[in-house]
Design an enzyme around this catalytic site. Structure first.
Site, short mmCIF file in Angstrom:
data_model
loop_
_atom_site.label_atom_id
_atom_site.label_comp_id
_atom_site.label_asym_id
_atom_site.label_seq_id
_atom_site.Cartn_x
_atom_site.Cartn_y
_atom_site.Cartn_z
N HIS A 170 0.84 -1.21 0.00
CA HIS A 170 0.00 0.00 0.00
C HIS A 170 0.88 1.25 0.00
O HIS A 170 0.59 2.22 -0.72
CB HIS A 170 -0.87 0.06 1.27
CG HIS A 170 -1.89 -1.03 1.40
ND1 HIS A 170 -2.03 -1.78 2.55
CD2 HIS A 170 -2.83 -1.48 0.54
CE1 HIS A 170 -3.02 -2.64 2.40
NE2 HIS A 170 -3.51 -2.49 1.18
N LYS A 183 -15.72 -7.72 4.62
CA LYS A 183 -14.71 -8.07 5.63
C LYS A 183 -15.16 -7.53 6.98
O LYS A 183 -14.71 -6.47 7.41
CB LYS A 183 -13.35 -7.47 5.27
CG LYS A 183 -12.76 -7.99 3.95
CD LYS A 183 -11.44 -7.29 3.66
CE LYS A 183 -10.86 -7.67 2.31
NZ LYS A 183 -9.70 -6.84 1.92
N ARG A 190 -2.11 -5.87 -7.90
CA ARG A 190 -1.00 -6.78 -7.66
C ARG A 190 -0.90 -7.82 -8.77
O ARG A 190 0.18 -8.33 -9.05
CB ARG A 190 -1.18 -7.50 -6.32
CG ARG A 190 -0.95 -6.60 -5.14
CD ARG A 190 -1.36 -7.24 -3.85
NE ARG A 190 -2.80 -7.45 -3.83
CZ ARG A 190 -3.51 -7.78 -2.76
NH1 ARG A 190 -2.88 -8.00 -1.62
NH2 ARG A 190 -4.81 -7.94 -2.82
N SER A 223 -2.88 -8.02 3.25
CA SER A 223 -3.20 -7.79 4.67
C SER A 223 -3.68 -9.06 5.35
O SER A 223 -3.37 -9.32 6.51
CB SER A 223 -4.27 -6.70 4.81
OG SER A 223 -3.78 -5.46 4.36
O1 PNS Z 1 -8.64 -2.95 0.63
P1 PNS Z 1 -9.91 -3.54 0.09
O2 PNS Z 1 -10.63 -4.33 1.17
O3 PNS Z 1 -9.70 -4.35 -1.15
O4 PNS Z 1 -10.82 -2.28 -0.32
C1 PNS Z 1 -12.14 -2.48 -0.77
C2 PNS Z 1 -12.94 -1.18 -0.59
C3 PNS Z 1 -12.94 -0.75 0.88
C4 PNS Z 1 -12.32 -0.09 -1.44
C5 PNS Z 1 -14.37 -1.52 -1.07
O5 PNS Z 1 -14.92 -2.53 -0.28
C6 PNS Z 1 -15.26 -0.29 -1.03
O6 PNS Z 1 -15.26 0.49 -1.97
N1 PNS Z 1 -16.00 -0.12 0.09
C7 PNS Z 1 -16.87 1.02 0.29
C8 PNS Z 1 -18.31 0.69 -0.09
C9 PNS Z 1 -18.54 0.94 -1.59
O7 PNS Z 1 -18.32 2.00 -2.11
N2 PNS Z 1 -19.04 -0.13 -2.26
C10 PNS Z 1 -19.33 -0.09 -3.67
C11 PNS Z 1 -18.22 -0.70 -4.48
S1 PNS Z 1 -18.60 -0.74 -6.21
#
Ligand code: PNS
Length: 158
Positions: free
Chosen positions: A17, A41, A91, A128
């Protein structure tokens, strides 16, 4: 002026990150890292405050990076902060499918674009979930995470 948002769950932030944030900080005027809730998660290892603090510590050498916590949609924080672009790290192909779909979903709602930054080969295997797992069983991940993250993980080891 270009202001970009780098959203993620960062539980915890790791060197992969930090590499993406560093690259974005070279390419753009302002980088806002958003520690979000990933609905898929539940029960993060670290609290909102801890995740945010660890990102701040790990990026304190970068002058144009700030950190926010947000519990809603990425598109909503992007609109609130008047973000020009979302940036995400890639990645490998495993990330690509999910990231492409999220980028397309987000664009369909507000028109905001997502730019993918490929990780370097040195950092592309860091995740992570494996940091949490290895640390939980007493393994050493100090070479994969910022010092503040390593310290907090060690404090939680049995
Ligand atoms: O680090 P991650 O867990 O891969 O990040 C995923 C994250 C937090 C960016 C994704 O879950 C997210 O965008 N969450 C916020 C809710 C949202 O906007 N959902 C719509 C996605 S199209």
């Amino acid at each position: 002026m270009s202001k970009v948002l780098y959203p993620g769950s960062f539980d915890p932030v790791h060197n992969g990150h930090i590499e993406i944030i560093s690259t974005a900080s070279r390419l753009f005027d302002d980088v806002i890292v958003a520690a979000m809730l990933n609905p898929g998660k539940a029960n993060p290892l670290f609290t909102d405050d801890e995740r945010s603090e660890m990102i701040k510590e790990g990026t304190s050498h970068l002058g144009n990076v700030s950190v926010v916590m947000f519990g809603g949609l990425v598109i909503d924080i992007a609109a609130e902060l008047e973000i020009d672009l979302i940036v995400k790290g890639l990645r490998g192909v495993a990330d690509f499918e999910a990231e492409l779909q999220m980028a397309q979903m987000n664009r369909s709602m507000t028109g905001i674009e997502t730019l993918f930054i490929p990780s370097t080969s040195e950092d592309s295997y860091i995740a992570s979930k494996y940091i949490r797992e290895i640390s939980k069983f007493g393994g050493n991940v100090s070479h994969l995470v910022p010092a503040g993250v390593d310290r907090r993980l060690q404090e939680r080891q049995p």
